[in-house]
Design a protein around this motif. Structure first.
Motif, PDB file in Angstrom:
ATOM      1  N   ARG A 118       0.803  -1.234  -0.076  1.00  0.00           N
ATOM      2  CA  ARG A 118       0.023  -0.139  -0.021  1.00  0.00           C
ATOM      3  C   ARG A 118       0.809   1.426  -0.019  1.00  0.00           C
ATOM      4  NH1 ARG A 118      -4.037   1.840   5.114  1.00  0.00           N
ATOM      5  NH2 ARG A 118      -4.467   3.713   4.125  1.00  0.00           N
ATOM      6  N   HIS A 119       1.890   1.239   0.726  1.00  0.00           N
ATOM      7  CA  HIS A 119       2.666   2.484   0.996  1.00  0.00           C
ATOM      8  C   HIS A 119       3.958   2.649  -0.142  1.00  0.00           C
ATOM      9  CE1 HIS A 119       0.311   3.971   4.131  1.00  0.00           C
ATOM     10  NE2 HIS A 119       0.208   2.594   4.657  1.00  0.00           N
ATOM     11  N   THR A 120       3.744   2.405  -1.325  1.00  0.00           N
ATOM     12  CA  THR A 120       4.695   2.437  -2.237  1.00  0.00           C
ATOM     13  C   THR A 120       5.243   3.552  -2.951  1.00  0.00           C
ATOM     14  OG1 THR A 120       3.227   1.739  -3.912  1.00  0.00           O
ATOM     15  CG2 THR A 120       3.896  -0.019  -2.798  1.00  0.00           C
ATOM     16  N   ALA A 121       4.496   4.621  -2.680  1.00  0.00           N
ATOM     17  CA  ALA A 121       5.127   5.894  -3.392  1.00  0.00           C
ATOM     18  C   ALA A 121       6.331   6.302  -3.424  1.00  0.00           C
ATOM     19  CB  ALA A 121       4.031   6.941  -3.043  1.00  0.00           C
ATOM     20  N   LEU A 122       7.053   6.244  -2.157  1.00  0.00           N
ATOM     21  CA  LEU A 122       8.366   6.661  -1.997  1.00  0.00           C
ATOM     22  C   LEU A 122       9.339   5.679  -2.467  1.00  0.00           C
ATOM     23  CD1 LEU A 122       7.511   8.912   1.109  1.00  0.00           C
ATOM     24  CD2 LEU A 122       8.215   9.790  -1.022  1.00  0.00           C
ATOM     25  N   THR A 123       9.017   4.407  -2.143  1.00  0.00           N
ATOM     26  CA  THR A 123       9.954   3.073  -2.457  1.00  0.00           C
ATOM     27  C   THR A 123       9.809   2.795  -3.951  1.00  0.00           C
ATOM     28  OG1 THR A 123       9.769   2.703  -0.012  1.00  0.00           O
ATOM     29  CG2 THR A 123      10.763   1.120  -1.625  1.00  0.00           C
ATOM     30  N   GLU A 124      10.378   3.389  -4.646  1.00  0.00           N
ATOM     31  CA  GLU A 124      10.187   3.104  -6.194  1.00  0.00           C
ATOM     32  C   GLU A 124      10.878   1.682  -6.790  1.00  0.00           C
ATOM     33  OE1 GLU A 124      10.084   6.304  -8.712  1.00  0.00           O
ATOM     34  OE2 GLU A 124      10.370   7.727  -7.069  1.00  0.00           O
ATOM     35  N   ILE A 125      11.769   1.096  -6.065  1.00  0.00           N
ATOM     36  CA  ILE A 125      12.445  -0.148  -6.533  1.00  0.00           C
ATOM     37  C   ILE A 125      12.881  -0.975  -5.464  1.00  0.00           C
ATOM     38  CG2 ILE A 125      14.160  -0.916  -8.067  1.00  0.00           C
ATOM     39  CD1 ILE A 125      14.707   1.634  -9.028  1.00  0.00           C
ATOM     40  N   THR A 126      12.299  -2.418  -5.447  1.00  0.00           N
ATOM     41  CA  THR A 126      12.666  -3.150  -4.414  1.00  0.00           C
ATOM     42  C   THR A 126      13.399  -4.330  -5.036  1.00  0.00           C
ATOM     43  OG1 THR A 126      10.456  -4.303  -4.683  1.00  0.00           O
ATOM     44  CG2 THR A 126      10.711  -2.499  -3.023  1.00  0.00           C
ATOM     45  N   GLN A 127      14.139  -5.133  -4.366  1.00  0.00           N
ATOM     46  CA  GLN A 127      15.022  -6.215  -4.707  1.00  0.00           C
ATOM     47  C   GLN A 127      15.556  -6.920  -3.745  1.00  0.00           C
ATOM     48  OE1 GLN A 127      18.261  -3.571  -6.378  1.00  0.00           O
ATOM     49  NE2 GLN A 127      19.572  -5.357  -5.407  1.00  0.00           N
ATOM     50  N   VAL A 128      15.944  -8.098  -4.040  1.00  0.00           N
ATOM     51  CA  VAL A 128      16.580  -9.131  -3.140  1.00  0.00           C
ATOM     52  C   VAL A 128      18.033  -8.541  -3.055  1.00  0.00           C
ATOM     53  CG1 VAL A 128      17.130 -11.504  -2.488  1.00  0.00           C
ATOM     54  CG2 VAL A 128      14.894 -10.870  -3.397  1.00  0.00           C
ATOM     55  N   LEU A 129      18.599  -8.454  -2.231  1.00  0.00           N
ATOM     56  CA  LEU A 129      20.187  -8.001  -2.177  1.00  0.00           C
ATOM     57  C   LEU A 129      21.052  -9.354  -1.991  1.00  0.00           C
ATOM     58  CD1 LEU A 129      22.043  -5.580  -1.779  1.00  0.00           C
ATOM     59  CD2 LEU A 129      21.989  -5.889   0.401  1.00  0.00           C
ATOM     60  N   THR A 130      21.857  -9.277  -2.936  1.00  0.00           N
ATOM     61  CA  THR A 130      22.699 -10.397  -3.358  1.00  0.00           C
ATOM     62  C   THR A 130      24.351 -10.064  -3.283  1.00  0.00           C
ATOM     63  OG1 THR A 130      22.618 -10.452  -5.502  1.00  0.00           O
ATOM     64  CG2 THR A 130      21.002 -11.772  -4.061  1.00  0.00           C
ATOM     65  N   GLN A 131      25.086 -11.172  -3.007  1.00  0.00           N
ATOM     66  CA  GLN A 131      26.536 -10.889  -3.163  1.00  0.00           C
ATOM     67  C   GLN A 131      26.729 -10.833  -4.762  1.00  0.00           C
ATOM     68  OE1 GLN A 131      28.716 -10.432  -0.571  1.00  0.00           O
ATOM     69  NE2 GLN A 131      30.409 -10.067  -1.989  1.00  0.00           N
ATOM     70  N   PRO A 132      27.606 -10.039  -5.181  1.00  0.00           N
ATOM     71  CA  PRO A 132      27.723 -10.003  -6.680  1.00  0.00           C
ATOM     72  C   PRO A 132      28.300 -11.535  -7.298  1.00  0.00           C
ATOM     73  CG  PRO A 132      28.677  -7.990  -5.821  1.00  0.00           C
ATOM     74  CD  PRO A 132      28.332  -8.905  -4.640  1.00  0.00           C
ATOM     75  N   GLY A 133      27.398 -11.807  -8.101  1.00  0.00           N
ATOM     76  CA  GLY A 133      27.818 -13.012  -8.761  1.00  0.00           C
ATOM     77  C   GLY A 133      27.107 -14.514  -8.201  1.00  0.00           C
ATOM     78  N   MET A 134      26.379 -13.960  -7.185  1.00  0.00           N
ATOM     79  CA  MET A 134      25.501 -14.858  -6.477  1.00  0.00           C
ATOM     80  C   MET A 134      23.963 -14.898  -6.726  1.00  0.00           C
ATOM     81  SD  MET A 134      27.328 -17.301  -4.829  1.00  0.00           S
ATOM     82  CE  MET A 134      26.063 -17.680  -3.673  1.00  0.00           C
ATOM     83  N   GLU A 135      23.650 -13.905  -7.803  1.00  0.00           N
ATOM     84  CA  GLU A 135      22.225 -13.474  -8.066  1.00  0.00           C
ATOM     85  C   GLU A 135      21.383 -14.633  -8.140  1.00  0.00           C
ATOM     86  OE1 GLU A 135      25.055  -9.974  -8.895  1.00  0.00           O
ATOM     87  OE2 GLU A 135      24.814 -12.236  -9.575  1.00  0.00           O
ATOM     88  N   ARG A 136      21.853 -15.413  -9.007  1.00  0.00           N
ATOM     89  CA  ARG A 136      20.818 -16.422  -9.620  1.00  0.00           C
ATOM     90  C   ARG A 136      20.669 -17.596  -8.464  1.00  0.00           C
ATOM     91  NH1 ARG A 136      17.442 -16.055 -12.728  1.00  0.00           N
ATOM     92  NH2 ARG A 136      17.269 -18.061 -13.682  1.00  0.00           N
TER      93      ARG A 136
END
Length: 336
Positions: A96-114
């Motif tokens: 519901r309160h998304t106006a200010l948080t425009e992009i969300t994601q799972v934070l991962t170590q580089p190279g470990m995304e998949r």
């Protein structure tokens, strides 16, 4: 050397998440995402304002004890006639309160995304007795959820619900290169905005509010100009991010905290010492995100926002930043 598969555990209480916080902050700086909304400071402040403590539902990925990923979910029950009919899992910042948080994601170590995404997906499915519907937002480097990650799991399926585009400008090494790359009409817009202010005969300047003690007052002024801009009926429609009063409380807490961590700037265009336009600039590892803005309607025809944004871009280039994100949703003004 092949990296072992991550192991995922759950952090579901405020104390468990609080113990995770130092490692999570360290991972944010190691991973160096270009997304300021992935900052633990932003997300935990959002959680305090818009979730209950018993809704935290973090998936924590580790390899040999080392933190390699955090999926900061929260789980909310939806009721009808007193009966829970849907248990929904989402990333902090969405809902519901998304106006200010425009992009969300799972934070991962580089190279470990998949690997992290697959491990989190597997653990979500294994824990499906605790929820009915889970939502993930995936940046380009994370790819997608593959069907075989769900194979053999009864009643588990995935749906791609949509794509959100941002307008991102890669920054050159110098301001001169940047100006030379602009279309003629954009260069003219910047020039005209300067000339209009000059013709008033009044002194004007761009100020980045550095003094922490002045941040609250500057933020109040920026929010006021944002609301005034949203109320203008004879101009292109602009949403009011503060139509929900709770958003002001959230911003009033998060901006000073992120300012102390060098993750945010409040930029003002002032005439005779009075702000006529303002912009909240979020920063993450050499990348800039233009968040909400505001303008005094009396100065609309002066091209104040064009000038303020261009000067913020100049500042980013001089600092060595690599890109500017003009926020979610392409528009003619952004694409210029």
């Amino acid at each position: 050397v092949t990296m072992p598969e991550p192991q995922v555990i759950w952090a579901k209480t405020p104390s468990e998440v609080q113990r995770l916080l130092p490692e999570w902050i360290e991972l944010f700086h190691e991973a160096q995402p270009d997304n300021p909304f992935a900052s633990p400071l932003w997300l935990m402040t959002w959680a305090r304002h818009f979730t209950r403590p018993d809704e935290l539902f973090f998936a924590v990925a580790r390899v040999d004890g080392r933190l390699v990923g955090v999926a900061p979910f929260y789980r909310r029950n939806y009721r009808a006639s007193g009966v829970v009919w849907l248990r929904r899992v989402r990333l902090l910042g969405t809902g519901r309160h998304t106006a200010l948080t425009e992009i969300t994601q799972v934070l991962t170590q580089p190279g470990m995304e998949r690997k992290v995404l697959r491990a989190v997906t597997h653990e979500l499915v294994r824990s499906k007795d605790e929820w009915d519907w889970a939502e993930l937002t995936l940046p380009p480097e994370h790819g997608w959820v593959e069907p075989d990650w769900l194979a053999g799991e009864e009643r588990a399926f995935s749906v791609h619900s949509g794509t959100v585009a941002c307008v991102v400008l890669e920054l050159p090494k110098s301001w001169e290169q940047f100006v030379a790359s602009l279309k003629r009409n954009v260069r003219e817009s910047i020039r005209r905005s300067r000339n209009r202010l000059r013709k008033t005969g009044l002194p004007w300047s761009i100020e980045i509010v550095e003094d922490p003690g002045r941040i609250p007052a500057a933020l109040d002024r920026l929010i006021g100009m944002h609301e005034a801009r949203a109320a203008m009926r004879d101009k292109p429609r602009h949403p009011d991010y503060f139509a929900a009063p709770s958003h002001r409380g959230f911003v009033s807490e998060i901006v000073p905290r992120m300012h102390a961590a060098d993750q945010v700037e409040v930029a003002m265009l002032e005439v005779s010492g009075e702000p006529i336009a303002g912009l909240l600039v979020l920063r993450a590892h050499g990348h800039v995100f233009f968040s909400f803005s505001g303008i005094d309607p009396a100065w609309w025809d002066a091209g104040a926002m064009t000038l303020l944004q261009s000067e913020c871009i100049r500042r980013a280039i001089e600092r060595g930043d690599r890109s500017v994100n003009f926020s979610v949703g392409p528009s003619v003004a952004k694409l210029r």
